[in-house]
Motif scaffolding. Structure first.
Motif, PDB file in Angstrom:
ATOM      1  N   ALA A 197       6.399 -16.014  92.198  1.00 13.74           N
ATOM      2  CA  ALA A 197       6.461 -15.806  90.754  1.00 13.74           C
ATOM      3  C   ALA A 197       7.516 -14.762  90.411  1.00 13.74           C
ATOM      4  CB  ALA A 197       5.098 -15.380  90.215  1.00 13.74           C
ATOM      5  N   ALA A 214       7.156 -16.901  83.329  1.00 18.69           N
ATOM      6  CA  ALA A 214       6.974 -16.977  84.779  1.00 18.69           C
ATOM      7  C   ALA A 214       5.794 -16.108  85.203  1.00 18.69           C
ATOM      8  CB  ALA A 214       8.254 -16.542  85.491  1.00 18.69           C
ATOM      9  N   PHE A 242       3.272 -20.974  91.935  1.00 20.94           N
ATOM     10  CA  PHE A 242       3.047 -19.807  91.106  1.00 20.94           C
ATOM     11  C   PHE A 242       1.754 -19.080  91.425  1.00 20.94           C
ATOM     12  CE2 PHE A 242       6.336 -19.007  88.132  1.00 20.94           C
ATOM     13  CZ  PHE A 242       7.046 -20.183  88.048  1.00 20.94           C
ATOM     14  N   MET A 296       2.590 -17.702  84.078  1.00 26.34           N
ATOM     15  CA  MET A 296       2.127 -18.805  84.914  1.00 26.34           C
ATOM     16  C   MET A 296       1.401 -18.274  86.149  1.00 26.34           C
ATOM     17  SD  MET A 296       5.432 -21.202  84.366  1.00 26.34           S
ATOM     18  CE  MET A 296       5.186 -22.485  85.573  1.00 26.34           C
ATOM     19  N   TYR A 297       1.946 -17.196  86.723  1.00 19.75           N
ATOM     20  CA  TYR A 297       1.258 -16.585  87.861  1.00 19.75           C
ATOM     21  C   TYR A 297      -0.132 -16.115  87.453  1.00 19.75           C
ATOM     22  CZ  TYR A 297      -0.192 -12.841  90.950  1.00 19.75           C
ATOM     23  OH  TYR A 297      -0.937 -12.020  91.760  1.00 19.75           O
ATOM     24  N   ARG A 321      -2.613 -18.926  87.021  1.00 24.00           N
ATOM     25  CA  ARG A 321      -3.125 -19.457  88.283  1.00 24.00           C
ATOM     26  C   ARG A 321      -4.146 -18.524  88.892  1.00 24.00           C
ATOM     27  NH1 ARG A 321      -3.248 -23.538  90.669  1.00 24.00           N
ATOM     28  NH2 ARG A 321      -1.701 -23.579  92.311  1.00 24.00           N
ATOM     29  N   TRP A 353       4.597 -26.117  88.341  1.00 23.16           N
ATOM     30  CA  TRP A 353       3.612 -25.051  88.429  1.00 23.16           C
ATOM     31  C   TRP A 353       3.289 -24.681  89.865  1.00 23.16           C
ATOM     32  CZ3 TRP A 353       0.375 -22.228  85.024  1.00 23.16           C
ATOM     33  CH2 TRP A 353       0.664 -22.415  83.667  1.00 23.16           C
TER      34      TRP A 353
END
Lengths: 388, 544
Positions: A134, A89, A128, A92-93, A96, A125
């Motif tokens: 997030a 998680a 995020f 993914m933040y 981005r 997604w």
């Protein structure tokens, strides 16, 4: 007021000392890293900051396992899954945040998606790019998985060795799933090449120090929460589940609900540990789901002393420091040492380092302990259980 | 278009030589050599082109594959005639030796004699090419003709069209004729411009109905247009449908094979878990040790008694059993006995042992794969319909069923088996009845490890032998034990077979990885309904 009383119940001497030490480190290490010049012997180099920050997240992970294993009797061999989910998680933040600075220069899509010829961001997604979202996911995803899994497992009274094997299967299934390149999480390369977190450069000295402090504070909070939980009335129920589940059931309590709460809280803690781990290490890949990793977490807890709260923290720090040393000096023998550690600890140190300390320094323990933390699991209960 | 590439003479020639030389190995020397020699002797030192063409024609008609050597040499410009006696030889590659034109054996030295090269021109080259194809297509041996037709089918070598037509006209055997017609159909689709002819040809190929036909049809997919293309598509879909039934059969076969492997790997674990209540995390390493024992045994046999290599597997079986049983008993006596009553700690301790064993093997043998060769009776395959059944998998299925039967007998008909069953059902009562439970524990652990060892012997035949061999089977073994339950050996059998078949049936739809994930999820859900597995222990004992 209830909350204050709840948290105050968690303080005993050992816990206070440990929290104090950690908070001191949270302040000291960043200061020594940032403010003390490089030549000075007191200077803490960057790699030590990153390494010890990583150890602190591992300690939090071991603590979360101790909550379910040491106090509730659930040997989860898949806690690495929750750690990794929290890590993903956060990853993914961070992906981005890279924005248009990736190799392909695509502001919307991370590099690996451009590489796979994907045209738009998959639905999971979205959101995020906001830090708050997030962070919510860091806690929600592992928590939800633990809740669903635990609900099914504990309700059907899967316990003991069967449960351990099933948790292993869970993390193995997640390993296989995340390794697939078209699963949408980076495939076997994972998520990496992070640039910014909250606007700060991930690799800058200041950010690293801040992450270290954050890990330390999270660990301290974790210790506090765990201690409070364990010393409260709920904690007594947990210990009842660990030592005599049937008896507790016949007394009218619902062991499955008790276990479920512990399991979920533990998973959330592990997720937070994972989220703090990823920016310090710079990568999250499916290898974190490997069952072997989860079993290593168990040994950290066991070495330190399960069923104590400071034990897993000490164990995680000790074992990982040992691992870093060993793999640097005698890499061939690290696995021998680790395997030997498993055998040695289970045979000769069932209560871990903390147990040894308590055994050989009884005077200290007696003086300290008007308010002692609940006892680690006695052997008797397990003998009765396994004798069927 | 690959047809154009194949039309280059050199490629065609080399392919033809390969076929012919292969056939040459199979056909023993016969008196028909004489016919070849007779034809060759007609070549005198200054033979003109017509004479050479006549010779080629004779060689072609002889149907004798041995003629290929000399024909090839002629095409290469290596056929020479010795001036003094008119004897024909092939000049070898180095130019220093003479070779016999029929057998290729050394026949003398090139330096002394005066040699005249037999010259040819392009039309003669073409004739040689046709003759070469004719030699195989019109060979006396049916198998040779069959193989030649099959090769033309798979390579779609359009240059063979004339030879094929000639052979078809002369062919009497119906099976060979059918193959030749299919080959001709391939060439028609590849080269003809007449759409009706192509459609008819596609029909002929599709009627063949097997995988080779399907792949041949798919090759043409992007190369046709119009009516031929649509008839091609319908032919392909019909062929795919026919194959679907066979594909399911093939997957069931793979499932049974995987199930037998899982059975071998998991049954030791099930026995140990049933009797002692401990999951042996080092079980995978026992399998690995068994595989390495096979490797070492084979190595030793190869060095000291090479004649026995075929028997190396059978020799390795008892050795692997004894070795791993011994290791198991040592582990039990040394570690597990002291952790009696603490199953979770035992799990951790055995995990530590597995790490140690893995690293020990890695240190001694190195981390790379070791080679264990299959004995000849385990190599190859047989075909039933469209199913390819490999011998090694068949033997492993037979082997695992045998092991299972032996175990069933041991469990149900021997005193030791009786004791093991008693301890599984109610340890304290069994102890009260006078059964020495510590001894039963040791024996069980030894037996479980020993079976894992012989599973390793079998697995060495189908899997890589490396220190990580155990890790790839341990999770699956766990799943079998959890799914099948430990009350009964049949639980492991049913569990292993069903997991294997379900896994392989899911594979074509979901892919190997997703299939595995689905199986794992299904097991997790199954456990909700039956927490102790399919064949659970019956009884009133309560866990603490």
């Amino acid at each position: 007021m209830i909350l204050t009383r709840f948290f105050m119940g968690g303080f005993d001497r050992r816990i206070s000392v440990m929290i104090g030490l950690i908070l001191a480190a949270a302040v000291l290490v960043p200061v020594l890293h940032l403010l003390v010049p490089a030549g000075n012997p007191l200077h803490v180099p960057t790699y030590i900051v990153a390494l010890t920050g990583k150890y602190l997240t591992y300690a939090l992970l071991a603590l979360s396992l101790d909550l379910v294993w040491g106090y509730c009797g659930i040997l989860s061999l898949g806690h690495g899954a929750f750690f990794a989910l929290g890590g993903y998680a956060m990853g993914m933040y961070l992906m981005r945040q890279i924005g248009a600075r990736g190799s392909y220069g695509n502001a919307e899509l991370p590099d690996f998606m451009v590489f796979l010829n994907w045209k738009e961001l998959p639905w999971f997604w979205h959101g995020f790019d906001h830090f708050a979202f997030a962070m919510l996911m860091v806690m929600l995803v592992p928590g939800l998985l633990a809740f669903i899994f635990g609900w099914f497992a504990f309700r059907s009274r899967v316990s003991g060795v069967y449960l351990s094997i099933i948790t292993q299967a869970l993390t193995y299934a997640l390993l296989l799933a995340f390794f697939r390149n078209n699963f949408g999480f980076g495939g076997n390369n994972g998520l990496t090449d992070f640039k910014d977190i909250l606007g700060f450069n991930v690799q800058a000295g200041g950010t690293r120090a801040a992450l270290f402090s954050a890990s330390a504070i999270a660990l301290a909070l974790g210790i506090l929460v765990t201690s409070a939980l364990v010393n409260s009335k709920y904690g007594k129920l947990m210990i009842g589940v660990r030592d005599a589940e049937s008896r507790l059931r016949f007394l009218g309590y619902r062991p499955e609900n008790i276990k479920l709460v512990a399991f979920t809280v533990s998973a959330v803690m592990a997720g937070i540990a994972g989220a703090l781990y990823v920016p310090q290490v710079g990568i999250i890949n499916p290898g974190e789901f490997d069952p072997g990793n989860s079993i290593e977490v168990v040994i950290w807890t066991a070495v330190g002393g399960r069923g104590t709260i400071i034990g897993p923290v000490i164990g995680a720090l000790l074992v990982n420091a040992g691992k870093s040393w060993f793999t640097g000096v005698l890499p061939e023998f690290w696995l021998f040492a680790l395997g030997g550690l498993f055998v040695f600890v289970t045979l000769f140190m069932p209560k871990g380092v903390v147990g040894l300390w308590e055994k050989y320094l009884p005077r200290r323990a007696k003086r300290a302990g008007k308010k002692k933390s609940p006892e680690p699991a006695p052997d008797l209960a397990q003998t009765a259980g396994a004798a069927e | 278009m690959f047809g154009r590439k194949l039309m280059s003479l050199r490629f065609f020639r080399h392919a033809a030589v390969l076929i012919v030389l292969l056939l040459l190995c199979l056909i023993p020397a016969s008196a028909d050599e004489a016919a070849v020699r007779a034809a060759l002797s007609k070549l005198s030192a200054d033979a003109g082109y017509p004479a050479i063409e006549a010779m080629i024609g004779e060689l072609a008609l002889s149907g004798e594959p041995k003629a290929a050597l000399s024909l090839n040499a002629l095409s290469d410009g290596k056929l020479v005639v010795r001036k003094d006696d008119g004897a024909v030889f092939i000049l070898d590659v180095s130019g220093a030796k003479l070779l016999d034109p029929v057998t290729g054996d050394e026949a003398g030295d090139a330096s002394g004699a005066a040699l005249e090269k037999v010259k040819i021109k392009n039309s003669i080259r073409r004739k040689i090419a046709a003759a070469m194809s004719g030699l195989t297509l019109m060979a006396k041996d049916k198998a040779v003709r069959l193989r030649a037709a099959e090769t033309i089918f798979t390579t779609a070598d359009v240059s063979q069209m004339e030879g094929l037509d000639a052979a078809l006209a002369a062919e009497a055997d119906p099976q060979v004729k059918r193959r030749m017609e299919q080959a001709r159909a391939m060439l028609t689709v590849a080269s003809s411009t007449d759409e009706a002819a192509r459609i008819a040809a596609i029909g002929v190929i599709a009627a063949r109905g097997d995988r080779a036909a399907l792949s041949a049809l798919m090759n043409f997919r992007s190369k046709l247009e119009g009516g031929a293309a649509s008839s091609l598509e319908s032919a392909i879909s019909v062929a795919e449908q026919n194959l679907r039934f066979w594909n399911i059969g093939q997957n069931v076969w793979y499932g049974i094979s995987l199930g037998s492997v899982l059975l071998l790997a998991a049954i030791g674990l099930a026995i140990t878990f049933g009797v002692m209540g401990v999951i042996n995390m080092a079980h995978g390493e026992m399998v690995m040790l068994g595989a390495y024992t096979t490797f070492v045994t084979q190595d030793l046999i190869r060095q000291s008694a090479p004649g026995l290599v075929e028997w190396s597997l059978l020799i390795a079986l008892p050795l692997a059993f004894l070795f791993t049983a011994l290791v198991g008993i040592v582990i039990e006596r040394g570690i597990i006995k002291h952790l009696y009553g603490r199953p979770l700690e035992t799990l951790l301790a055995t995990w530590g042992v597995s790490l140690i064993l893995q690293q020990a093997v890695r240190t001694i043998f190195g981390p790379t794969n070791q080679e264990v060769s299959n004995p000849s009776w385990m190599s190859g395959a047989i075909e039933i319909g469209q199913l390819a059944i490999t011998w090694n998998r068949l033997w492993i299925i037979v082997f695992s069923l045998t092991v299972f039967a032996v175990l069933l007998f041991a469990f149900n008909r021997t005193p030791m088996g009786l004791q093991m069953r008693a301890v599984t059902q109610n340890r304290r009562m069994a102890s009260a009845m006078g059964i020495r439970t510590p001894f039963v524990d040791s024996m069980t652990f030894g037996l479980g490890s020993g079976i894992a060892g012989i599973a390793g012997v079998a697995l060495s035949q189908i899997d890589n032998v490396s220190p990580n061999l155990g890790q790839s089977y341990i999770i699956d073994s766990f799943m079998v034990v959890v799914f099948g339950g430990v009350g009964n050996l049949w639980g492991t059998f049913v569990g292993a077979m069903s997991l294997g078949i379900v896994n392989k049936l899911l594979e074509p739809f979901a892919g190997a990885v997703l299939g595995k994930i689905l199986v794992l999820v299904l097991i997790i859900l199954f456990i909700q309904k039956r927490p102790r597995g399919l064949f659970a222990l019956k009884g009133r004992s309560v866990e603490a």
